[in-house]
Design a protein around this motif. Structure first.
Motif, PDB file in Angstrom:
ATOM      1  N   CYS A  58     -12.837   5.887   7.521  1.00 47.06           N
ATOM      2  CA  CYS A  58     -13.987   6.797   7.527  1.00 47.06           C
ATOM      3  C   CYS A  58     -14.785   6.698   6.231  1.00 47.06           C
ATOM      4  N   GLY A  59     -14.619   5.591   5.528  1.00 49.91           N
ATOM      5  CA  GLY A  59     -15.330   5.422   4.263  1.00 49.91           C
ATOM      6  C   GLY A  59     -14.935   4.110   3.638  1.00 49.91           C
ATOM      7  N   ASN A  60     -15.246   3.982   2.356  1.00 46.08           N
ATOM      8  CA  ASN A  60     -14.940   2.779   1.614  1.00 46.08           C
ATOM      9  C   ASN A  60     -14.291   3.170   0.295  1.00 46.08           C
ATOM     10  N   PRO A  61     -12.960   3.426   0.275  1.00 45.40           N
ATOM     11  CA  PRO A  61     -12.311   3.872  -0.960  1.00 45.40           C
ATOM     12  C   PRO A  61     -12.381   2.854  -2.084  1.00 45.40           C
ATOM     13  N   VAL A  62     -12.497   1.579  -1.737  1.00 47.46           N
ATOM     14  CA  VAL A  62     -12.583   0.543  -2.774  1.00 47.46           C
ATOM     15  C   VAL A  62     -13.822   0.761  -3.633  1.00 47.46           C
ATOM     16  N   ALA A  63     -14.884   1.258  -3.013  1.00 47.20           N
ATOM     17  CA  ALA A  63     -16.139   1.446  -3.739  1.00 47.20           C
ATOM     18  C   ALA A  63     -16.076   2.608  -4.722  1.00 47.20           C
ATOM     19  N   VAL A  64     -15.150   3.549  -4.507  1.00 51.06           N
ATOM     20  CA  VAL A  64     -15.093   4.725  -5.391  1.00 51.06           C
ATOM     21  C   VAL A  64     -13.889   4.712  -6.325  1.00 51.06           C
ATOM     22  N   ALA A  65     -12.992   3.765  -6.160  1.00 48.71           N
ATOM     23  CA  ALA A  65     -11.763   3.754  -6.952  1.00 48.71           C
ATOM     24  C   ALA A  65     -11.917   3.081  -8.305  1.00 48.71           C
ATOM     25  N   GLU A  66     -13.065   2.457  -8.559  1.00 48.74           N
ATOM     26  CA  GLU A  66     -13.341   1.838  -9.851  1.00 48.74           C
ATOM     27  C   GLU A  66     -12.230   0.865 -10.253  1.00 48.74           C
ATOM     28  N   LEU A  67     -11.884  -0.012  -9.327  1.00 46.36           N
ATOM     29  CA  LEU A  67     -10.810  -0.968  -9.579  1.00 46.36           C
ATOM     30  C   LEU A  67     -11.203  -1.948 -10.676  1.00 46.36           C
ATOM     31  N   ARG A  68     -10.201  -2.319 -11.487  1.00 45.49           N
ATOM     32  CA  ARG A  68     -10.431  -3.214 -12.618  1.00 45.49           C
ATOM     33  C   ARG A  68      -9.518  -4.431 -12.518  1.00 45.49           C
ATOM     34  N   ALA A  69      -9.945  -5.496 -13.141  1.00 45.05           N
ATOM     35  CA  ALA A  69      -9.165  -6.730 -13.122  1.00 45.05           C
ATOM     36  C   ALA A  69      -7.767  -6.487 -13.675  1.00 45.05           C
ATOM     37  N   GLY A  70      -6.776  -7.033 -12.994  1.00 39.60           N
ATOM     38  CA  GLY A  70      -5.398  -6.958 -13.461  1.00 39.60           C
ATOM     39  C   GLY A  70      -4.638  -5.723 -13.022  1.00 39.60           C
ATOM     40  N   GLU A  71      -5.293  -4.796 -12.322  1.00 36.65           N
ATOM     41  CA  GLU A  71      -4.609  -3.563 -11.935  1.00 36.65           C
ATOM     42  C   GLU A  71      -3.727  -3.771 -10.708  1.00 36.65           C
ATOM     43  N   THR A  72      -2.785  -2.835 -10.542  1.00 42.23           N
ATOM     44  CA  THR A  72      -1.932  -2.795  -9.358  1.00 42.23           C
ATOM     45  C   THR A  72      -2.382  -1.623  -8.496  1.00 42.23           C
ATOM     46  N   VAL A  73      -2.629  -1.903  -7.224  1.00 35.78           N
ATOM     47  CA  VAL A  73      -3.225  -0.931  -6.312  1.00 35.78           C
ATOM     48  C   VAL A  73      -2.303  -0.740  -5.114  1.00 35.78           C
ATOM     49  N   LEU A  74      -2.260   0.478  -4.594  1.00 37.12           N
ATOM     50  CA  LEU A  74      -1.516   0.775  -3.370  1.00 37.12           C
ATOM     51  C   LEU A  74      -2.463   1.401  -2.365  1.00 37.12           C
ATOM     52  N   ASP A  75      -2.511   0.840  -1.156  1.00 37.83           N
ATOM     53  CA  ASP A  75      -3.313   1.386  -0.066  1.00 37.83           C
ATOM     54  C   ASP A  75      -2.378   2.071   0.925  1.00 37.83           C
ATOM     55  N   LEU A  76      -2.519   3.382   1.058  1.00 36.79           N
ATOM     56  CA  LEU A  76      -1.686   4.161   1.975  1.00 36.79           C
ATOM     57  C   LEU A  76      -2.253   4.077   3.387  1.00 36.79           C
ATOM     58  N   GLY A  77      -1.453   3.558   4.310  1.00 36.45           N
ATOM     59  CA  GLY A  77      -1.923   3.382   5.678  1.00 36.45           C
ATOM     60  C   GLY A  77      -2.923   2.252   5.758  1.00 36.45           C
ATOM     61  N   SER A  78      -2.482   1.059   5.406  1.00 38.99           N
ATOM     62  CA  SER A  78      -3.403  -0.067   5.194  1.00 38.99           C
ATOM     63  C   SER A  78      -3.925  -0.701   6.478  1.00 38.99           C
ATOM     64  N   GLY A  79      -3.358  -0.353   7.625  1.00 33.84           N
ATOM     65  CA  GLY A  79      -3.884  -0.851   8.893  1.00 33.84           C
ATOM     66  C   GLY A  79      -4.006  -2.359   8.919  1.00 33.84           C
TER      67      GLY A  79
END
Length: 409
Positions: A58-79
């Motif tokens: 229902c949106g684009n969380p990647v656009a609001v999460a301010e991800l940076r190079a080298g970070e570790t990310v977890l997507d809950l319910g990644s479908g």
């Protein structure tokens, strides 16, 4: 069981996607008018067609999460993995993105899409978002796309997100929320239109659960309006920052003995308070607000190294946004930045709770405390001279306060 039904539903959708078909989970108009599915993304070029077809968010969380190079990310319910693949681009080859889903078919679909995309820094896990199969302090960012609303234990989901985040880590999700409690008819209408409103929280409930988990700097921004008080929303929060190997979390009853021991040690310095003996836990609890209590702990042993808590200054409604705080740090840990980290977290949490003024009293001789508070925006508003006797000596008390620039400005 609701969980089994949801997993079965999304597993069936995943199996459909694995055959190469596009899938939808709500009224088709919602995908274009409401920002569901691929309509939420500005750039899906170079993504496998299967990942785009399987997008149900229902949106684009990647656009609001301010991800940076080298970070570790977890997507809950990644479908089907669209947000994992987009995040993997953002964090680059030195970063890692985990996708977690309770549906084995969705995990299979996501792995296939990642392989087709040539994405080597994505890892897909099978498990539930209420019991994340990762150790604590494992990730820098938690994202999710229209999934947390489906959980029947949202408090557990947010507590788990808090646990796996590193101090200073960020929570940035898209989700469905309501602006007021919905009656059953309104829920059914919304469910027909967008397919994922049945378990949605109100904005206030969401904020309350995030705060109870320990998050601060909580922001919930409504986006698409789906009628009947139902909205897509961007939900953002932060885990309080503190030095390596440490964590700031809400105070628990199990912390009582250590909290009171630190309290007593502070009183014995003669510079913390007119009190000479720490109260009982019952007395401590009765005189302080049930929220706005935090401890700094050793991440490995769980030992409490400091605490901060607030008391109401008055029961009169006009003072609802004014609190008095106390902060104490273990005598062996007072040069490690713990006090500053605790007070910073407390200020953020207080503003989240609508507090506009934090006040306290400090002995003039307590230069360390005064310096700490002034560094974080407190000012001296006056001195109460010879206000009380302490160990037979009349002492002054400096009144300090911090006025929020975010609340009540």
């Amino acid at each position: 069981m609701a969980h089994d039904g949801i997993v079965g539903h999304y597993s069936a959708l995943a199996r459909t996607a694995l055959t190469g078909q596009r899938i939808t989970d709500c009224d088709p108009a919602a995908f274009t008018d409401g920002g569901f599915g691929p309509a939420s993304y500005h750039d899906t070029t170079a993504l496998p067609d299967g990942a785009v077809r399987a997008s149900l968010g229902c949106g684009n969380p990647v656009a609001v999460a301010e991800l940076r190079a080298g970070e570790t990310v977890l997507d809950l319910g990644s479908g089907g993995g669209i947000d994992v693949l987009l995040s993997a681009r953002r964090v680059g080859p030195h970063g890692t993105v985990f996708g977690l889903d309770a549906s084995p078919a969705m995990v299979e679909l996501a792995r296939r899409n990642a392989e087709q995309a040539g994405t080597v820094n994505a890892r897909f896990l099978h498990g539930t978002i209420e019991a994340i199969p990762l150790p604590g302090h494992a990730v820098d960012v938690v994202i999710s796309n229209c999934v947390i609303n489906l959980s029947d234990d949202k408090a557990a989901v947010l507590a788990e997100a808090f646990r796996v985040l590193r101090p200073g880590g960020r929570f940035g999700v898209s989700d469905v929320v309501t602006t007021q409690a919905l009656d059953e008819q309104a829920r059914q209408r919304a469910e027909q239109r967008i397919g994922c409103a049945a378990g949605s929280l109100t904005v206030q409930e969401y904020r309350g659960l995030l705060a109870a988990a320990g998050f601060v700097q909580i922001a919930i921004t409504l986006s698409a309006d789906h009628g009947d008080g139902v909205h897509s929303a961007i939900v953002q929060a932060v885990k309080p920052a503190i030095g390596p190997g440490l964590e700031i979390r809400p105070m628990r009853e199990s912390d009582a003995e250590q909290v009171l021991a630190i309290y007593q040690a502070g009183l014995e310095t003669g510079q913390a308070s007119f009190e000479t003996t720490a109260p009982s836990w019952e007395g401590f609890t009765a005189s302080r607000l049930p929220h706005l209590r935090y401890v700094a702990v050793d991440g490995d042993s769980g030992e409490v190294l400091g605490w901060v808590a607030a008391s109401a200054v008055s029961s009169r409604p006009v003072y609802a946004g004014v609190v008095e705080h106390s902060i104490y740090v273990h005598p062996g840990c007072q040069a490690h930045g713990i006090g500053r980290a605790l007070l910073s977290a407390f200020i953020a949490a207080a503003e989240d709770a609508g507090v506009w003024t934090i006040q306290s009293g400090v002995f003039p001789d307590n230069a360390a405390s005064l310096s700490l508070h002034q560094a974080l925006g407190f000012r001296v508003v006056g001195t109460r001279e010879r206000i009380g006797r302490h160990h037979g000596v009349w002492r002054d008390v400096m009144l300090i306060e911090r006025r929020s620039t975010a609340v009540g400005a």
